[in-house]
Design a protein around this motif. Sequence first.
Motif, PDB file in Angstrom:
ATOM      1  N   PHE A  64       0.829  -1.205   0.000  1.00  0.00           N
ATOM      2  CA  PHE A  64       0.000   0.000   0.000  1.00  0.00           C
ATOM      3  C   PHE A  64       0.867   1.260   0.000  1.00  0.00           C
ATOM      4  CE2 PHE A  64      -3.754  -2.542   1.382  1.00  0.00           C
ATOM      5  CZ  PHE A  64      -4.694  -1.995   0.508  1.00  0.00           C
ATOM      6  N   SER A  65       1.895   1.249   0.814  1.00  0.00           N
ATOM      7  CA  SER A  65       2.787   2.401   0.902  1.00  0.00           C
ATOM      8  C   SER A  65       3.429   2.694  -0.453  1.00  0.00           C
ATOM      9  CB  SER A  65       3.871   2.141   1.951  1.00  0.00           C
ATOM     10  OG  SER A  65       4.778   3.218   2.016  1.00  0.00           O
ATOM     11  N   ARG A  66       3.866   1.658  -1.128  1.00  0.00           N
ATOM     12  CA  ARG A  66       4.505   1.794  -2.435  1.00  0.00           C
ATOM     13  C   ARG A  66       3.536   2.375  -3.471  1.00  0.00           C
ATOM     14  NH1 ARG A  66       7.899  -3.225  -5.155  1.00  0.00           N
ATOM     15  NH2 ARG A  66       8.312  -2.272  -7.206  1.00  0.00           N
ATOM     16  N   ALA A  67       2.310   1.904  -3.452  1.00  0.00           N
ATOM     17  CA  ALA A  67       1.304   2.377  -4.402  1.00  0.00           C
ATOM     18  C   ALA A  67       0.879   3.814  -4.113  1.00  0.00           C
ATOM     19  CB  ALA A  67       0.088   1.453  -4.376  1.00  0.00           C
ATOM     20  N   VAL A  68       0.718   4.128  -2.843  1.00  0.00           N
ATOM     21  CA  VAL A  68       0.333   5.494  -2.457  1.00  0.00           C
ATOM     22  C   VAL A  68       1.447   6.477  -2.813  1.00  0.00           C
ATOM     23  CG1 VAL A  68      -0.165   7.007  -0.483  1.00  0.00           C
ATOM     24  CG2 VAL A  68      -1.270   4.769  -0.657  1.00  0.00           C
ATOM     25  N   SER A 357       9.039  27.499  -7.149  1.00  0.00           N
ATOM     26  CA  SER A 357      10.375  28.092  -7.197  1.00  0.00           C
ATOM     27  C   SER A 357      11.427  27.094  -6.722  1.00  0.00           C
ATOM     28  CB  SER A 357      10.434  29.348  -6.316  1.00  0.00           C
ATOM     29  OG  SER A 357      10.180  29.010  -4.966  1.00  0.00           O
ATOM     30  N   GLY A 358      12.701  27.433  -6.947  1.00  0.00           N
ATOM     31  CA  GLY A 358      13.797  26.615  -6.449  1.00  0.00           C
ATOM     32  C   GLY A 358      14.068  25.392  -7.300  1.00  0.00           C
ATOM     33  N   ALA A 359      14.574  24.369  -6.649  1.00  0.00           N
ATOM     34  CA  ALA A 359      14.950  23.138  -7.347  1.00  0.00           C
ATOM     35  C   ALA A 359      14.870  21.966  -6.377  1.00  0.00           C
ATOM     36  CB  ALA A 359      16.367  23.251  -7.904  1.00  0.00           C
ATOM     37  N   TYR A 360      14.627  20.764  -6.917  1.00  0.00           N
ATOM     38  CA  TYR A 360      14.656  19.566  -6.088  1.00  0.00           C
ATOM     39  C   TYR A 360      14.806  18.327  -6.958  1.00  0.00           C
ATOM     40  CZ  TYR A 360       9.618  18.774  -7.144  1.00  0.00           C
ATOM     41  OH  TYR A 360       8.401  18.550  -7.759  1.00  0.00           O
ATOM     42  N   SER A 361      15.189  17.236  -6.327  1.00  0.00           N
ATOM     43  CA  SER A 361      15.140  15.910  -6.928  1.00  0.00           C
ATOM     44  C   SER A 361      14.036  15.146  -6.223  1.00  0.00           C
ATOM     45  CB  SER A 361      16.487  15.188  -6.745  1.00  0.00           C
ATOM     46  OG  SER A 361      16.363  13.816  -7.067  1.00  0.00           O
ATOM     47  N   GLY A 362      13.153  14.541  -7.000  1.00  0.00           N
ATOM     48  CA  GLY A 362      12.024  13.847  -6.390  1.00  0.00           C
ATOM     49  C   GLY A 362      11.716  12.545  -7.104  1.00  0.00           C
ATOM     50  N   GLY A 363      10.553  12.020  -6.804  1.00  0.00           N
ATOM     51  CA  GLY A 363      10.154  10.745  -7.394  1.00  0.00           C
ATOM     52  C   GLY A 363       9.923   9.699  -6.334  1.00  0.00           C
ATOM     53  N   GLY A 364       9.629   8.494  -6.768  1.00  0.00           N
ATOM     54  CA  GLY A 364       9.370   7.397  -5.855  1.00  0.00           C
ATOM     55  C   GLY A 364      10.029   6.127  -6.343  1.00  0.00           C
ATOM     56  N   TYR A 365       9.830   5.049  -5.601  1.00  0.00           N
ATOM     57  CA  TYR A 365      10.494   3.777  -5.898  1.00  0.00           C
ATOM     58  C   TYR A 365      10.171   3.283  -7.310  1.00  0.00           C
ATOM     59  CZ  TYR A 365      12.324  -0.937  -5.169  1.00  0.00           C
ATOM     60  OH  TYR A 365      13.057  -2.107  -5.259  1.00  0.00           O
ATOM     61  N   ASP A 366       8.944   3.514  -7.780  1.00  0.00           N
ATOM     62  CA  ASP A 366       8.523   3.007  -9.084  1.00  0.00           C
ATOM     63  C   ASP A 366       8.467   4.096 -10.159  1.00  0.00           C
ATOM     64  OD1 ASP A 366       8.074   0.211  -8.455  1.00  0.00           O
ATOM     65  OD2 ASP A 366       6.433   0.914  -7.193  1.00  0.00           O
ATOM     66  N   THR A 367       9.180   5.202  -9.925  1.00  0.00           N
ATOM     67  CA  THR A 367       9.219   6.274 -10.925  1.00  0.00           C
ATOM     68  C   THR A 367      10.673   6.637 -11.215  1.00  0.00           C
ATOM     69  OG1 THR A 367       9.344   8.267  -9.524  1.00  0.00           O
ATOM     70  CG2 THR A 367       7.184   7.215  -9.761  1.00  0.00           C
ATOM     71  N   TYR A 404      11.844  -2.595  -2.008  1.00  0.00           N
ATOM     72  CA  TYR A 404      11.135  -1.380  -1.602  1.00  0.00           C
ATOM     73  C   TYR A 404      11.358  -1.044  -0.130  1.00  0.00           C
ATOM     74  CZ  TYR A 404       7.438   1.879  -0.423  1.00  0.00           C
ATOM     75  OH  TYR A 404       6.761   2.973   0.049  1.00  0.00           O
ATOM     76  N   VAL A 405      11.396  -2.040   0.726  1.00  0.00           N
ATOM     77  CA  VAL A 405      11.521  -1.783   2.159  1.00  0.00           C
ATOM     78  C   VAL A 405      12.801  -1.014   2.496  1.00  0.00           C
ATOM     79  CG1 VAL A 405      12.613  -4.031   2.646  1.00  0.00           C
ATOM     80  CG2 VAL A 405      11.347  -2.836   4.461  1.00  0.00           C
ATOM     81  N   TYR A 406      13.848  -1.145   1.673  1.00  0.00           N
ATOM     82  CA  TYR A 406      15.109  -0.432   1.897  1.00  0.00           C
ATOM     83  C   TYR A 406      15.432   0.519   0.732  1.00  0.00           C
ATOM     84  CZ  TYR A 406      15.486  -4.315   5.189  1.00  0.00           C
ATOM     85  OH  TYR A 406      15.233  -5.237   6.182  1.00  0.00           O
ATOM     86  N   GLY A 407      14.397   0.896   0.001  1.00  0.00           N
ATOM     87  CA  GLY A 407      14.601   1.668  -1.222  1.00  0.00           C
ATOM     88  C   GLY A 407      14.659   3.166  -1.051  1.00  0.00           C
ATOM     89  N   ASP A 408      14.990   3.624   0.144  1.00  0.00           N
ATOM     90  CA  ASP A 408      15.197   5.047   0.372  1.00  0.00           C
ATOM     91  C   ASP A 408      16.461   5.216   1.207  1.00  0.00           C
ATOM     92  OD1 ASP A 408      14.468   4.089   2.812  1.00  0.00           O
ATOM     93  OD2 ASP A 408      12.757   5.432   3.114  1.00  0.00           O
ATOM     94  N   TYR A 409      16.718   6.429   1.679  1.00  0.00           N
ATOM     95  CA  TYR A 409      17.907   6.657   2.504  1.00  0.00           C
ATOM     96  C   TYR A 409      17.616   7.807   3.463  1.00  0.00           C
ATOM     97  CZ  TYR A 409      18.355   9.524  -1.712  1.00  0.00           C
ATOM     98  OH  TYR A 409      18.097  10.346  -2.781  1.00  0.00           O
TER      99      TYR A 409
END
Length: 601
Positions: A64-68, A357-367, A404-409
């Motif tokens: 659910f977390s991944r899909a949301v 405004s500004g800048a960022y890097s974003g996205g998710g595990y499946d993007t 996915y469970v460890y797919g961030d930092y």
Amino acid sequence: MVKKRDEIVEALTWDLTTIFESDEAWELELKKLQKGLEEVEHFEGHLLDSAQSLLKITEAELEFSRAVEKVYVYASMKHDQDTQVSLYQEYEAKATQLYAKLEEKFAFYEPEFLELSPEDYKRFKSEEPKLEQFSHMFERLLAKKAHVLSQKEEKMLAAASEIFGAAAETFEIFDNADIKLPMIKDEKEREIQLTHGNYTSLMESKERKVRKAAYQALYSNYEQYQHTYAKTLQTNVKVHNFKAKVRGYSSARQAALASNFIPEKVYDKLLEAVNKHLPLLHRYMKLRGKILGLEEDLKMYDVYTPLSHLDYKFSYAEAIQKLQEVLKVYGAEYAAHVEKAFNERWIDVAENIGKRSGAYSGGGYDTNAFILLNWQETLDDLFTLVHEMGHSMHSTFTRENQPYVYGDYPIFLAEIASTTNENILTERLLADTEDEKERFAILNHWLDGFRGTVFRQSQFAEFEHEIHKADQEGVVLTSAFMNQLYAGLNEKYYGLSAAENPEIQYEWARIPHFYYNYYVFQYATGFAAASYLAETIIHENGEAREKYLEYLKAGSSDYPLAVIARAGVDMESSVYLESAFAVFEKRLNELEKLVERGVHL
């Protein structure tokens, strides 16, 4: 003139159809998830029924977390590309509500899991081998056990979360919505409204009278309302200390750092090393005074104006070429991912009306690891692109190599990848030019970045720790107390008299990071570690590069200090800090020599 969104050429926009082909597809997924979350009520109270139940509910929560996450990424980025579009305002609000529902439906997970005994934990893992993949996640949860209260007490604390956050919210609303800053005159003697948004550019003005006017006008507000700002900050500090105390931590700092498994030694080593090297900052301030012709009269409002007169421009095409040349140092795998980011339109480049405004890097595990920019062809923009690409490559390598469970930092590691890129870019730009005015501009840019990130954020960290300790010891955090403390720290750091810079004593009142609970020190440790890593990657053999790539691929599969140790940085020692200050001194030496030759004139 800034263009409308539909006037921007497609090649300079990101391709969000790789997330959802259409808005209609997004809406269908939203409805599917809303319905699905209504059907998980039966999970509560049954997490520990058996090993199979633990596995089933854990996998369901993560799915659910991944899909949301994917739904939220699309909605938020559609909104950011043009905040005036009401449809995407609605999308972002609905996605935020969906996240809230997810948290609500699985709020039972952590307290139920922490009732698991060591014996049952061991038995569950033997009965269901698939649980092994979640071992590190479980270990992190179990490490909190000594500081988790009874379910009744936890519910009471959770119910009071809105109250606990009231001081920070009050500060934000008061500072951003209610306060109207004074009018001042710009370089063309026009009356303009001072805002938080234009203050930075005004402080970078070549006209000293403009800098001084903006500075004094801003701090007149904080002087006027200093008692209100003191009350909100004092209350916020009390919340941190209260929570730490009831959970059995010795201090708010220990509690805050424990959430990321960071020993307090890391914090202490940073402040110890920074204080040891403050003479370097004093030297830089004296050099700044000399360049500006203010050797006897340098003030705090002179600290931010660029020293170079060079109009160092980069078209976006030139920036792409330079970035690809610079980042080849990481090898073919990294370079291929960077090329993919450009070829597959991960980057939203141009400014348009309504764009965030500004800048960022974003996205998710499946993007894709998308990047938002507002390109203006400056040297700063080149560094911003390289910085955000560092984040995007970190995300990409992590997601490709971790489940996915460890797919961030964690944030403690996040700024290292981006600022390592900045440091490598600086090295490359210096290596590629013999033009002394270009070298002067590059050195000035890097030294100012180091000053603002390592020295300034450490000053903030020292102040933050002192006010938490003071409150814990029963000292009342009045504006007078904080003014005196901050003024003394500022004089110690910059070597500029507190008496001759009276406005700076109120700076603590405008820093939102003091409400973030021991957050700012990570900027300083991250930049210093990045400086160390850049030196090893550039000047040592390929082994340093391979170790760095291991760090990028690790995600949150291990504790933060263990992950960065893979890249060769021991953040409990001062070696990486000493290395960073050595680079600062080397570049300061070169800038001083250029000034002696009159390059700045």
